[in-house]
Design an enzyme around this catalytic site. Structure first.
Site, PDB file in Angstrom:
ATOM      1  CE  LYS A  81      -0.980   0.307   4.893  1.00  0.00           C
ATOM      2  NZ  LYS A  81      -1.894   0.620   5.902  1.00  0.00           N
ATOM      3  CG  ASP A  82       3.854   2.122   2.592  1.00  0.00           C
ATOM      4  OD1 ASP A  82       2.772   2.678   2.905  1.00  0.00           O
ATOM      5  OD2 ASP A  82       4.637   1.587   3.281  1.00  0.00           O
ATOM      6  NE  ARG A 129      -7.586   2.849   3.890  1.00  0.00           N
ATOM      7  CZ  ARG A 129      -7.701   2.187   5.146  1.00  0.00           C
ATOM      8  NH1 ARG A 129      -9.078   1.680   5.141  1.00  0.00           N
ATOM      9  NH2 ARG A 129      -6.946   1.853   5.884  1.00  0.00           N
ATOM     10  NE  ARG A 130      -6.461   2.243   8.877  1.00  0.00           N
ATOM     11  CZ  ARG A 130      -5.043   1.997   9.144  1.00  0.00           C
ATOM     12  NH1 ARG A 130      -4.366   2.989   9.612  1.00  0.00           N
ATOM     13  NH2 ARG A 130      -4.690   0.834   8.669  1.00  0.00           N
ATOM     14  NE  ARG A 151       3.374   9.948   9.728  1.00  0.00           N
ATOM     15  CZ  ARG A 151       4.530  10.049   9.285  1.00  0.00           C
ATOM     16  NH1 ARG A 151       4.715  11.260   8.847  1.00  0.00           N
ATOM     17  NH2 ARG A 151       5.782   9.510   9.091  1.00  0.00           N
ATOM     18  NE  ARG A 157       0.507   5.237  13.381  1.00  0.00           N
ATOM     19  CZ  ARG A 157      -0.130   5.570  12.028  1.00  0.00           C
ATOM     20  NH1 ARG A 157      -1.231   5.223  11.827  1.00  0.00           N
ATOM     21  NH2 ARG A 157       0.639   6.001  11.181  1.00  0.00           N
ATOM     22  CB  CYS A 244      -0.873   5.949  -0.419  1.00  0.00           C
ATOM     23  SG  CYS A 244       0.580   6.922   0.054  1.00  0.00           S
TER      24      CYS A 244
END
Length: 319
Positions: A81-82, A129-130, A151, A157, A244
């Site tokens: 996904k990166d 997106r989330r 981040r 996190r 992305c």
């Protein structure tokens, strides 16, 4: 005579090292050759700016690709996904191994699920997106949540929840699984509620395009079903011209009729980060038998989404 070690380029994060370690072990078994991890620091690792502001696409990839082109490493492992959706001519994704769990997960205080979060709960995520989908879900289920941009690596996190700053954070299931921390998940978010990022849970093993022997050897690690699924997802992303950091979710799953896999369903979503507007569509067709078919499936769904107004929801187009 011992063969020279193959050099595998990897980011330095705990997660990247774990991912690369899995691939290194598979390559060792396949070839009998030793594999040496070469740690490379990328711009995305050193910058503390939000991903959307530093360009999103490619910030974790460029330094690894530069090392490949220079010949400092023989191959590199990325989170798929990166990867930017355009592939440089001098490099090839030789393998996309079988995908780990593609879902997003909640790590919340007191073992809470998404539905159990109290009114006004603070939920951390660095992903537009989330945010878009969590806010839309909350809105439609009568929940009140506040999404907070964050981040950092998994420890950072999860630390926001452990120290009481946030009620919950949203992470990728695959990342936690790869570092053996799935037991910290308090809720697996169904793809019906939150579509993952295109390619989430999949790895890309990349090497120089002109190294035919290495390309063929690494190709043994490729999972054809994962490859067609993520190709369709990334084709949708590319056709929406979204990087992305854009609020685009996509997921292709294979539908089985008994034991035989007969069809592939591709779902896509794009929305405003406050969740007030979402364009969400899906298409189902035969499992693509070629790269071109998989690309076409993604493009087809993207054009339907654009016709329904997706372009206006993406904010700044990532260039």
């Amino acid at each position: 005579m011992t063969q020279a070690a193959l050099k595998l380029g990897t980011r330095r994060s705990k997660l990247a090292m774990a991912q690369s370690g899995h691939v290194a072990e598979a390559v060792r078994k396949l070839t009998g050759r030793p594999v040496e991890l070469v740690e490379i620091t990328t711009f995305g690792d050193t910058s503390r700016e939000p991903l959307a502001q530093i360009g999103g696409t490619g910030v974790f990839v460029t330094a690894l690709r530069d090392a490949l082109v220079r010949g400092d490493v023989d191959f590199a492992v990325h989170s798929l996904k990166d990867l930017p959706t355009t592939q440089p001519d001098d490099l090839v994704v030789a393998a996309i191994p079988r995908r780990e769990d593609p879902r997003d997960v909640l790590v919340a205080r007191d073992g809470l699920t998404l539905e159990q979060l109290p009114g006004g709960a603070k939920v951390g995520t660095g992903s537009p997106r989330r945010m878009a989908q969590l806010n839309a879900y909350a809105r439609s289920h009568g929940l009140r949540i506040e999404t907070v941009p964050i981040r950092g690596n998994i420890d950072t996190r999860v630390g926001y929840v452990r120290n009481g700053e946030l009620d919950a954070v949203v992470l990728a299931a695959a990342g936690l699984a790869r570092i053996g921390r799935t037991d910290e998940v308090t809720d697996f978010l169904s793809v019906d509620a939150v579509l993952p990022a295109p390619g989430q849970g999949a790895l890309a093993v990349e090497c120089a395009a002109d190294n035919a022997d290495l390309t063929a050897m690494l190709g043994e690690l490729d999972d054809p079903y994962t490859r067609v699924a993520v190709t369709a997802e990334r084709s949708l992303l590319a056709a929406l011209e979204a990087g992305c950091s854009a609020p685009v979710g996509a997921f292709a799953d294979l539908l089985a009729d008994g034991q035989a896999v007969t069809e592939m369903r591709l779902r896509g979503v794009v929305g405003t980060t406050d969740g007030s507007t979402l364009v969400q569509l899906s298409t189902t067709g035969p499992v693509p038998t070629s790269h071109g078919d998989a690309l076409a499936l993604g493009r087809e769904l993207a054009s339907e989404m654009l016709a329904k107004g997706a372009a206006g929801l993406m904010g700044e187009r990532a260039r």
